[in-house]
Scaffold this motif. Sequence first.
Motif, PDB file in Angstrom:
ATOM      1  N   ALA A   1      16.684   5.117   3.221  1.00  0.00           N
ATOM      2  CA  ALA A   1      15.952   6.184   3.917  1.00  0.00           C
ATOM      3  C   ALA A   1      14.688   6.565   3.145  1.00  0.00           C
ATOM      4  CB  ALA A   1      16.848   7.408   4.081  1.00  0.00           C
ATOM      5  N   ALA A   2      14.792   6.587   1.817  1.00  0.00           N
ATOM      6  CA  ALA A   2      13.623   6.961   1.001  1.00  0.00           C
ATOM      7  C   ALA A   2      12.516   5.920   1.142  1.00  0.00           C
ATOM      8  CB  ALA A   2      14.035   7.104  -0.466  1.00  0.00           C
ATOM      9  N   MET A   3      12.893   4.648   1.069  1.00  0.00           N
ATOM     10  CA  MET A   3      11.861   3.598   1.185  1.00  0.00           C
ATOM     11  C   MET A   3      11.214   3.623   2.558  1.00  0.00           C
ATOM     12  SD  MET A   3      13.202   0.287  -0.927  1.00  0.00           S
ATOM     13  CE  MET A   3      14.964   0.391  -0.658  1.00  0.00           C
ATOM     14  N   LEU A   4      12.054   3.812   3.570  1.00  0.00           N
ATOM     15  CA  LEU A   4      11.516   3.849   4.932  1.00  0.00           C
ATOM     16  C   LEU A   4      10.644   5.086   5.140  1.00  0.00           C
ATOM     17  CD1 LEU A   4      11.634   2.150   7.464  1.00  0.00           C
ATOM     18  CD2 LEU A   4      13.629   3.458   8.203  1.00  0.00           C
ATOM     19  N   GLY A   5      11.069   6.200   4.576  1.00  0.00           N
ATOM     20  CA  GLY A   5      10.281   7.431   4.693  1.00  0.00           C
ATOM     21  C   GLY A   5       8.907   7.278   4.049  1.00  0.00           C
ATOM     22  N   VAL A   6       8.886   6.693   2.853  1.00  0.00           N
ATOM     23  CA  VAL A   6       7.604   6.487   2.166  1.00  0.00           C
ATOM     24  C   VAL A   6       6.737   5.510   2.961  1.00  0.00           C
ATOM     25  CG1 VAL A   6       6.527   5.565   0.073  1.00  0.00           C
ATOM     26  CG2 VAL A   6       8.524   7.048  -0.115  1.00  0.00           C
ATOM     27  N   ALA A   7       7.375   4.473   3.515  1.00  0.00           N
ATOM     28  CA  ALA A   7       6.611   3.496   4.313  1.00  0.00           C
ATOM     29  C   ALA A   7       5.990   4.175   5.531  1.00  0.00           C
ATOM     30  CB  ALA A   7       7.529   2.352   4.748  1.00  0.00           C
ATOM     31  N   LYS A   8       6.750   5.051   6.166  1.00  0.00           N
ATOM     32  CA  LYS A   8       6.220   5.749   7.347  1.00  0.00           C
ATOM     33  C   LYS A   8       5.076   6.689   6.962  1.00  0.00           C
ATOM     34  CE  LYS A   8      10.338   5.587  10.315  1.00  0.00           C
ATOM     35  NZ  LYS A   8       9.818   5.370  11.676  1.00  0.00           N
ATOM     36  N   ILE A   9       5.242   7.361   5.831  1.00  0.00           N
ATOM     37  CA  ILE A   9       4.171   8.260   5.364  1.00  0.00           C
ATOM     38  C   ILE A   9       2.898   7.454   5.088  1.00  0.00           C
ATOM     39  CG2 ILE A   9       3.443   9.641   3.374  1.00  0.00           C
ATOM     40  CD1 ILE A   9       6.361  10.755   3.311  1.00  0.00           C
ATOM     41  N   LEU A  10       3.053   6.349   4.366  1.00  0.00           N
ATOM     42  CA  LEU A  10       1.883   5.510   4.074  1.00  0.00           C
ATOM     43  C   LEU A  10       1.233   5.018   5.361  1.00  0.00           C
ATOM     44  CD1 LEU A  10       2.623   3.012   1.146  1.00  0.00           C
ATOM     45  CD2 LEU A  10       0.767   4.680   1.302  1.00  0.00           C
ATOM     46  N   GLU A  11       2.073   4.573   6.284  1.00  0.00           N
ATOM     47  CA  GLU A  11       1.537   4.010   7.529  1.00  0.00           C
ATOM     48  C   GLU A  11       0.777   5.064   8.323  1.00  0.00           C
ATOM     49  OE1 GLU A  11       0.745   2.491  11.327  1.00  0.00           O
ATOM     50  OE2 GLU A  11       1.948   4.274  10.983  1.00  0.00           O
ATOM     51  N   ASN A  12       1.363   6.246   8.429  1.00  0.00           N
ATOM     52  CA  ASN A  12       0.720   7.297   9.231  1.00  0.00           C
ATOM     53  C   ASN A  12      -0.518   7.869   8.541  1.00  0.00           C
ATOM     54  OD1 ASN A  12       3.538   8.981  10.896  1.00  0.00           O
ATOM     55  ND2 ASN A  12       2.833   6.894  11.010  1.00  0.00           N
ATOM     56  N   MET A  13      -0.378   8.151   7.238  1.00  0.00           N
ATOM     57  CA  MET A  13      -1.416   8.934   6.569  1.00  0.00           C
ATOM     58  C   MET A  13      -2.563   8.061   6.044  1.00  0.00           C
ATOM     59  SD  MET A  13      -0.017  11.962   6.852  1.00  0.00           S
ATOM     60  CE  MET A  13      -0.913  13.074   5.820  1.00  0.00           C
ATOM     61  N   GLU A  14      -2.257   7.087   5.195  1.00  0.00           N
ATOM     62  CA  GLU A  14      -3.335   6.350   4.550  1.00  0.00           C
ATOM     63  C   GLU A  14      -3.831   5.179   5.410  1.00  0.00           C
ATOM     64  OE1 GLU A  14      -5.453   6.878   2.653  1.00  0.00           O
ATOM     65  OE2 GLU A  14      -5.968   5.352   1.189  1.00  0.00           O
ATOM     66  N   ILE A  15      -2.940   4.668   6.263  1.00  0.00           N
ATOM     67  CA  ILE A  15      -3.357   3.496   7.040  1.00  0.00           C
ATOM     68  C   ILE A  15      -3.750   3.916   8.469  1.00  0.00           C
ATOM     69  CG2 ILE A  15      -2.698   1.182   7.799  1.00  0.00           C
ATOM     70  CD1 ILE A  15      -0.648   1.192   5.440  1.00  0.00           C
ATOM     71  N   GLY A  16      -2.764   4.332   9.276  1.00  0.00           N
ATOM     72  CA  GLY A  16      -3.025   4.590  10.696  1.00  0.00           C
ATOM     73  C   GLY A  16      -4.143   5.590  10.947  1.00  0.00           C
ATOM     74  N   HIS A  17      -4.025   6.760  10.339  1.00  0.00           N
ATOM     75  CA  HIS A  17      -5.028   7.811  10.557  1.00  0.00           C
ATOM     76  C   HIS A  17      -6.431   7.315  10.220  1.00  0.00           C
ATOM     77  CE1 HIS A  17      -7.421  11.075   8.533  1.00  0.00           C
ATOM     78  NE2 HIS A  17      -7.287  11.609   9.726  1.00  0.00           N
ATOM     79  N   ASN A  18      -6.550   6.625   9.105  1.00  0.00           N
ATOM     80  CA  ASN A  18      -7.879   6.214   8.661  1.00  0.00           C
ATOM     81  C   ASN A  18      -8.408   4.995   9.421  1.00  0.00           C
ATOM     82  OD1 ASN A  18      -8.028   8.332   6.837  1.00  0.00           O
ATOM     83  ND2 ASN A  18      -6.964   7.183   5.234  1.00  0.00           N
ATOM     84  N   VAL A  19      -7.523   4.072   9.757  1.00  0.00           N
ATOM     85  CA  VAL A  19      -7.963   2.914  10.559  1.00  0.00           C
ATOM     86  C   VAL A  19      -8.465   3.409  11.914  1.00  0.00           C
ATOM     87  CG1 VAL A  19      -7.190   0.837  11.785  1.00  0.00           C
ATOM     88  CG2 VAL A  19      -6.477   1.207   9.420  1.00  0.00           C
ATOM     89  N   MET A  20      -7.747   4.373  12.528  1.00  0.00           N
ATOM     90  CA  MET A  20      -8.152   4.839  13.857  1.00  0.00           C
ATOM     91  C   MET A  20      -9.438   5.664  13.837  1.00  0.00           C
ATOM     92  SD  MET A  20      -4.679   5.392  16.016  1.00  0.00           S
ATOM     93  CE  MET A  20      -3.805   6.400  14.852  1.00  0.00           C
ATOM     94  N   HIS A  21      -9.851   6.098  12.649  1.00  0.00           N
ATOM     95  CA  HIS A  21     -11.170   6.732  12.524  1.00  0.00           C
ATOM     96  C   HIS A  21     -12.289   5.681  12.489  1.00  0.00           C
ATOM     97  CE1 HIS A  21     -11.247  11.062  12.210  1.00  0.00           C
ATOM     98  NE2 HIS A  21     -10.174  11.074  11.455  1.00  0.00           N
ATOM     99  N   GLY A  22     -11.920   4.420  12.381  1.00  0.00           N
ATOM    100  CA  GLY A  22     -12.940   3.376  12.299  1.00  0.00           C
ATOM    101  C   GLY A  22     -13.414   3.141  10.876  1.00  0.00           C
TER     102      GLY A  22
END
Lengths: 398, 136
Positions: free
Chosen positions: A74-95
């Motif tokens: 759960a911890a690894m998956l939680g960190v992966a989701k945080i990374l995906e949403n915050m540092e990757i997804g949010h910023n990629v979708m800003h262009g």
Amino acid sequence: MAIADVKEYTHLSPEEVEELGRELDQIRADIEESRNSDDAAYINRMITIQRRLATAGRITLFASKWKPAFFAGAAMLGVAKILENMEIGHNVMHGQWDWMNDPEIHSSTWDWDTAQPAEQWKHSHNYVHHQFTNVLGHDNDIGYGILRMAREQKWNVFNLGQPIYNALLASLFQWGVALHDLDIESIRKMEKDPEVMKKQLKQIGVKVRRQVGKDYIFFPLLTGPAAIQTAKANALANLTRNLWSYMIIFCGHFPDGALHFSEEEIEDETRAEWYLRQMLGSANFTGSRTLHIMSGNLGYQIEHHLFPDLPSNRYEEISNRVRPLCEKYGVPYTTGPLHRQYGQALRTIMKLSLPNKFTKPARHDSADSVEVPRGRKKDSERPTRRTETGTWTSRASA
Amino acid sequence: MIDQPRTGIGELPFASMGDLGLDKKRVTQCALSRICGVCAQSLDRPVAFVGSGEELERNAFHFPPTHRACAEHALEHWAPSWSASLGHPSQPESWVMVTTSGFEFVRQNADAADRRPVFSPNSILEEKRTPALRST
């Protein structure tokens, strides 16, 4: 009160505001010219780390009947989701990474691991929130349509429950964000375009089915006898991501010092005026490099709002130039440790659950007499032309 | 426009007010929401820009990003006879379409003669120039 009357701003002449704008332009130009393969390597490395963490977490959950494996997965998956949403997804979708010409890491193709459809996020966040930052009646991120976050927002008895709504919003943040662009207030007032609403509901339905199917059916069933434990671990990972992303986002605009703006015509504001509004409406937090990565570099919220489409890994470097500029021009640069920034946001939530007469404003120039209706304004309700510099007004947060 | 727009190609490009030129609010919405200036749907990759040869020289386009097919539609249907609807009060010497992976959205300074925001493609993939067909 016009922004020209706000004490943080009054000492600057129009020429100085434009000069500040030119200095910020230079920072932007320098970063644009120096984007290179190191930046590309950074985002690729983040994606690799995130995918390995998610895979390791999913594999570990095959043994989730065993408690240590349950919590580790759960911890690894939680960190992966945080990374995906915050540092990757949010910023990629800003262009921020479109310049790389990578077919996968592009604002038009990326869809993230959360229930809100990417298209709706790009409207509610990239456009509404970033264009109308902290403008009451426009920016629905001010309390997410649930919480009263400014004294100018009309109080009603419903607000007494804010501490509870806040806890619910934090725990269920993924689902709150999923409904964010629907603008429930306009649906309630029967003002929503039914065709747009139908399209949005369909998009949300597809995304919700995918998220629920992935986290609570497909991956749990893959783990066979551990299916129920795996589903619970996935729920724990989602809860962790929800609480974390809620806290980071609330630290961006609600600590003391971040201003709200209560009327505008911002379409005609100059670049320098736009920069100034972004700086006065945002707040940073301090912390380690790891903390900044885990928060999508939104600890540099001021820099993110100044340059939302520059690569997030450069915000630290940018902040080293923006902060001295703020000192030079006497403009506030709101920052502090994460716990303090969140503590101030939480205090505002608690304080504004009560009518204004029971609490004191944080600033001497915060007026209680102006009330702004809830919900987003429609296009037809917006002024068409700004008549003089600085016709928007500004109020303190609480 | 605070709500999401209806989508599809209409009589006019989404970001246009016809003879009055470009709708500045919608131009900003297209830039930040990353939707097409013609049909208002989410952009694809690559992103296309339509404009004049001069805009290409300056790398500063006024019309917001579009799909490639929408750019071709604009060049075919509006450019020859209704340049104002694409943000050009008079017919330019030539029309261009460029495709790019990314772009910068640039708001104007107070001293700019033309206060409209512009778009600077930052990773151009293709340029296509066509002489303007002047309507008679």
